[in-house]
Each structure stands twice: as C-alpha cells, then as structure tokens.
Enzyme design. Structure first.
Site, PDB file in Angstrom:
ATOM      1  CB  SER A 161      -0.780  -2.063   1.804  1.00  0.00           C
ATOM      2  OG  SER A 161      -1.816  -2.898   2.199  1.00  0.00           O
ATOM      3  CE  LYS A 164      -2.070  -4.339   4.839  1.00  0.00           C
ATOM      4  NZ  LYS A 164      -2.685  -4.870   3.645  1.00  0.00           N
ATOM      5  CE1 TYR A 289      -4.386  -2.573   7.994  1.00  0.00           C
ATOM      6  CE2 TYR A 289      -6.753  -2.594   7.596  1.00  0.00           C
ATOM      7  CZ  TYR A 289      -5.462  -2.772   7.139  1.00  0.00           C
ATOM      8  OH  TYR A 289      -5.232  -3.147   5.836  1.00  0.00           O
ATOM      9  CE1 TYR A 341      -1.623  -5.503  -1.301  1.00  0.00           C
ATOM     10  CE2 TYR A 341      -0.855  -4.395  -3.267  1.00  0.00           C
ATOM     11  CZ  TYR A 341      -1.396  -4.347  -2.003  1.00  0.00           C
ATOM     12  OH  TYR A 341      -1.716  -3.145  -1.448  1.00  0.00           O
ATOM     13  CB  VAL A 359      -5.167  -0.282  -2.659  1.00  0.00           C
ATOM     14  CG1 VAL A 359      -5.120  -1.781  -2.608  1.00  0.00           C
ATOM     15  CG2 VAL A 359      -5.630   0.317  -1.353  1.00  0.00           C
TER      16      VAL A 359
HETATM   17  N1  GLU Z   1      -6.788  -0.057   3.768  1.00  0.00           N
HETATM   18  C1  GLU Z   1      -6.729  -1.082   2.789  1.00  0.00           C
HETATM   19  C2  GLU Z   1      -7.536  -2.263   3.214  1.00  0.00           C
HETATM   20  O1  GLU Z   1      -7.467  -2.666   4.324  1.00  0.00           O
HETATM   21  C3  GLU Z   1      -5.292  -1.453   2.602  1.00  0.00           C
HETATM   22  C4  GLU Z   1      -5.175  -2.287   1.420  1.00  0.00           C
HETATM   23  C5  GLU Z   1      -3.872  -2.175   0.719  1.00  0.00           C
HETATM   24  O2  GLU Z   1      -3.331  -1.094   0.487  1.00  0.00           O
HETATM   25  O3  GLU Z   1      -3.396  -3.258   0.374  1.00  0.00           O
HETATM   26  O4  GLU Z   1      -8.287  -2.817   2.427  1.00  0.00           O
END
Ligand code: GLU
Length: 537
Positions: A161, A164, A289, A341, A359
């Site tokens: 993430s 992002k 993604y 989060y 994650v």
């Molecule tokens: N690739 C993970 C997903 O889409 C990213 C989640 C994350 O790191 O928050 O579930």
C-alpha cells in the site's frame, strides 16, 4: 569574467578545500587517507554511493591501496561540483547538523523496538505469508541527502500500500486535482482498507484505501499499453529513489492476482456506481494496481523516496523535481489523515507526521522539510500496520520534535525532551547558529517563537550574529540586530560580529552594522550627551 573574480573564486575554493582537509586530518598528521575521508563523510550522512560525490569517489579510489594524500593531492581529488556539499556536511551546515548523534538516537529507538514481536505477517496474500517475520530494517534520508540505513537494509520488500500515495501523486500530476477528485474523495473512510463501501457520491472515500488506489491506477495513462504504463511508473519510482532502480516481485504479483476477489468486487462495485472515467478497462486497471503493489525496494531506497516528498517533490540526491509542490502538499495531507488504515486518526494525533503503511510491513514516514524515514518489519497488528513500525513512530516523536504541531509546544526540532538544561541550551545554540550561518531566517524566527533567545551564545561565546556576519547573511543580521539585547557581543577571542564581518570582507554587513551603531550612538547622545561622548570607535 574579470581576473579578480577568477582569483577570488580560486581563493574561496582553495579555502573551502583547506577547511575540509583540516577537519579530516588528525592533529599530528599533514596527510589524510582515502578511508579517513570516506569515514568523515559517512559520519555526516554523505555516503560513498551518493552520486553527488561520484567524481571525488572515483579520484579517491586510486588512493585506497594505502597512499596518503597531502593537501595538494586532496585538493585535486575534490571536485569543484561537490566541494560545497562536502564542506557543508563537515561543518554541520546541513539540515541535520549533528548527523552522528542523530543516527545514534535513531538506532537506539530502532533497537529498542526490536523487542516488540507481537502481531502476525499478512496471511491473505500467500506469498507475503512466507516472509521471515524477524526481518527488520531502517532507512533515513534528509532533505539534504544525508543518509544512513540499519538492520536488514540489504533485503528488498514489496511496497504494497505504500504505492498508494505515489500513484495518487502521479495521477494528480498527470490529470490535475479536479479530475482526480471527481473520481475519488478525500475523507477518511473510518472503515477497513478493503471494505466494500463508497462515499455518499458513490466514489471511493480516499486514495489511500484499496478502492481509491484502484481508481487512481485507472487515471494513469489509461490509453497506453500496460507495459508502457508500468515502465512509466517504474521511471517515477526510480527518479524518486535518486536514480536507483526499484524491482518487481513476480510471485507476489501472481499470488495477489490469484487471490484478489475483494479487489475485483471493489472495482465492479465502483463501475456499477459509474465512478470510473468513461471507457475504463477494469481488468487492466486491476492488473496495473497489482503490479504497482508488487514493486520492491530496500529501506534505503524507500527513505530517499520519502525524503523526496519531504523535500516538496525534489529528490535530494539528484535535485531533480519529480512531483509538483502542490501535488506533494495534497499527497501529504491525505497521508496525514488517511495513511495508517483505521489507526490514521490516532496516528495523526499522537505521532503527527504524514505516513503510509502497507501489508508487507512497510512504513514510509515523511517529516516535511527535514527527512524521510522508512521502516520495515513484517508483523502486523490487527489494523494492518507494522507493530514495530507503530512503536518506532511513537518513540521517534518522543525523542525528536517531529510532530507537525510540536513547534507549538516548548520543544525545538531535533531536541530530545529528556535532555538536561545544559544540553538543551547547547542544542538550541547549535541550531540557532547553524540557521544564521546558512541564512535561514524562517528557522531563526521559529526558534525564537519557541522561546530560544536569538542572542544566546555557545560555549565559545559565538552567537547567531557572529555567524551571520561571517557568512554575509544580510537579512538575518538585520533581524538579529533588532532583537538581540547585546548587538556587539564578544566571543572568547574578543571578536565582535563587526570584527568578523570586516575580517571576512562582508562589506554590506559592515555597512549595516556601522549604520546601526551610529544610530544607537546618536540616540544615546540625545538622551545623555555627557555620558556617551567619545564611545563610538
Ligand atoms: N495489494 C494489497 C491489496 O490490495 C495492498 C493492501 C495494503 O498494503 O494495504 O490487498
């Protein structure tokens, strides 16, 4: 260019080289070794892999077999392009002045947090579940490109993430804020990162949760082939990381893609709500993604990326602008409010810096105007944040006044609240004098707003005014003359700031100071002509 200027430049350059040489050599020696030079630079955060000193490193490598350098050889090896950087680093004139002490404290926090072994590695992507939970790495890079890393800093990990904010920034730069935010909101969702939910307008809540990140991916060069889109984002990661290429973990990508029911559900849910731009191919978007989440790097690279954000979008190692300042402002704002989060509100409150976790156990922290910090430890808490990452963040802001609003309390940046009064005084005078020497009036104002006396002297009786006078910082001198109760303090060698300005040939400063002394004298005479007669000299 006149010959006078050429001579002056040569003189300055030689002077700088001599200062560096003297700072490195042992008192009993007239020569230095290549390894002493590298060690001195590294202690100040300038690593031999730093491309900014590449030429010097190349020249010095000829001496690595043991031959020592006298001043002439040293001067020759020092390339003109980076003499200033090297000089600034050795004279404590970079944003983190005492880098050795800074590194020491950072490593202490890091090692203290090693004890936190709670939490579990992410289980929902099979490839991530196999990562060694003990791995633990720290990377730091300042906005002046001072770097260090520690722990498992050679290991690479998936960004997950933490891609992002980067994708959000890329989308902002490509299509503009208005378009981006007609497809994704900017409010914290208050829900889990992959929850099947949209805001009242049928849009994802923000770019830092899965739905919003999938949306941002759809906005990045949607009409180009996937291979070109991937090449493009890789080029941005590389530029942010100072030119070092980031990698890709194909098995994580395949594993993620094979277990992505929730992300597919989110994409279809958004399509049902007409959230995507017209003609979006959601299968390609998801693929893209997943690829972004599977980019790999080490803590050192991630720290440079975070430092590029801390530096307003300009990579400190290359001085190359990667993102517009406005883009970085928006990106950091959302990292601050939504980056951790469901812990984002608490993190903003207690830690108070923009950050993003992933994650994989990745955590990217941005201290605007100071540094980027990367921490990696795969065990996650119930909310999906790295356990050690959160503990590290808490202690980081205990030791350094990095919280965004810390300057509204009585802390100063980089000052340990547990220090004794004497240490505090010493630190404050170091910051004040360093800011005066580099002409950083904003920092001096901030320090004085936090209760630091702008006239305070260090152990040698040197004050900010002395330093600003030596370096010819006219606006700082003018500011300090208005605020210091003593405008001609003497240092331990008996010199006043005016003496320093004269000695360094700072004519503008000499003029400002003489004018000010004459005004003071005239004023004093007007009040008590007899007592003040004959004092100016
Ligand atoms: N690739 C993970 C997903 O889409 C990213 C989640 C994350 O790191 O928050 O579930």
């Amino acid at each position: 260019m006149s010959t006078d200027i050429v001579h002056l430049d040569q003189f300055r350059e030689e002077n700088i080289a001599l200062n560096i040489f003297n700072a490195i050599r042992r008192e009993d020696s007239n020569t230095v070794s290549a390894s002493e030079i590298f060690a001195a630079l590294e202690a100040n955060g300038v690593d031999r892999r730093d491309r900014r000193i590449r030429k010097t490193v190349e020249r010095l490598s000829a001496y690595e077999s043991g031959e020592r350098l006298d001043f002439n050889a040293f001067h020759e090896a020092l390339s003109k392009e980076n003499a200033t950087l090297i000089h600034r680093s050795l004279s404590g004139d970079l944003i983190i002045p005492d880098f050795a002490e800074f590194r020491h404290r950072m490593i202490n926090i890091f090692e203290y947090c090693r004890e936190f072994t709670g939490g579990e590695v992410a289980g929902y992507i099979p490839q991530l579940a196999r990562v060694d939970p003990e791995l633990y790495a720290l990377g730091v890079c300042s906005v002046d490109g001072q770097q260090f890393s520690h722990g498992d800093d050679d290991e690479t990990y998936c960004v997950q993430s933490t891609c992002k904010p980067i994708n959000y920034a890329i989308a902002l730069d490509l299509v503009g804020q208005q378009t981006v935010h007609s497809h994704v909101g900017r409010e914290p969702s208050g829900r889990s990162f992959n929850e099947l939910t949209l805001n009242g307008k049928g849009l994802p809540h923000n770019p830092m949760i899965n739905a919003g990140a999938i949306m941002c991916a759809s906005l990045i060069k949607p009409h180009q082939p996937l291979a070109d889109r991937f090449d493009y984002i890789m080029s941005v990661w590389r530029a942010l990381a100072g030119g070092r290429k980031t990698g890709f973990d194909n098995s994580v990508y395949l594993s993620e893609k094979a277990t992505a029911d929730r992300n597919f559900a989110l994409a279809y849910f958004m399509r049902e709500n007409n959230a995507f731009p017209p003609d979006t191919n959601i299968i390609d978007t998801l693929d893209f993604y997943f690829q972004c989440c599977s980019i790999t790097l080490d803590a050192r690279q991630m720290a440079v990326i975070a430092a590029s954000l801390a530096n307003g979008g300009v990579c400190p190692l290359t001085n190359r602008r990667v993102f517009q300042t406005e883009t970085v402002k928006n990106c950091l704002s959302l990292m601050y409010s939504c980056g951790m989060y469901d812990f984002s509100g608490e993190y903003a409150f207690t830690v108070g810096i923009p950050a993003k976790s992933g994650v994989s156990g990745a955590l990217m922290m941005v201290v605007p105007g100071v540094c980027g910090v990367a921490l990696w430890s795969p065990r996650l808490d119930a909310l999906g944040n790295s356990v050690r990452g959160v503990e590290f963040s808490r202690r980081l802001v205990d030791v350094f006044a990095f919280h965004t609003y810390a300057n509204m309390t009585d802390d100063y940046r980089l000052i340990d609240p547990r220090q004794s009064e004497i240490e505090r005084h010493a630190d404050a005078s170091v910051h004040l004098c360093a800011a005066a020497a580099r002409g950083d009036l904003g920092e001096i104002r901030r320090l004085s707003a936090n209760g630091v006396d702008p006239g305070m002297a260090d152990y040698d009786g040197r004050t900010a005014l002395h330093l600003a006078a030596c370096e010819g910082r006219a606006s700082v001198v003018a500011y300090l003359l208005d605020r210091c109760s003593q405008i001609m303090p003497r240092d331990r060698w008996g010199n006043t700031p005016l003496d320093d300005a004269r000695r360094e040939g700072r004519e503008e400063i000499v003029a400002i100071m003489e004018r000010r002394l004459a005004q003071d004298h005239a004023q004093a005479e007007a009040t008590d002509p007899a007592q003040n007669a004959g004092e100016l000299g």
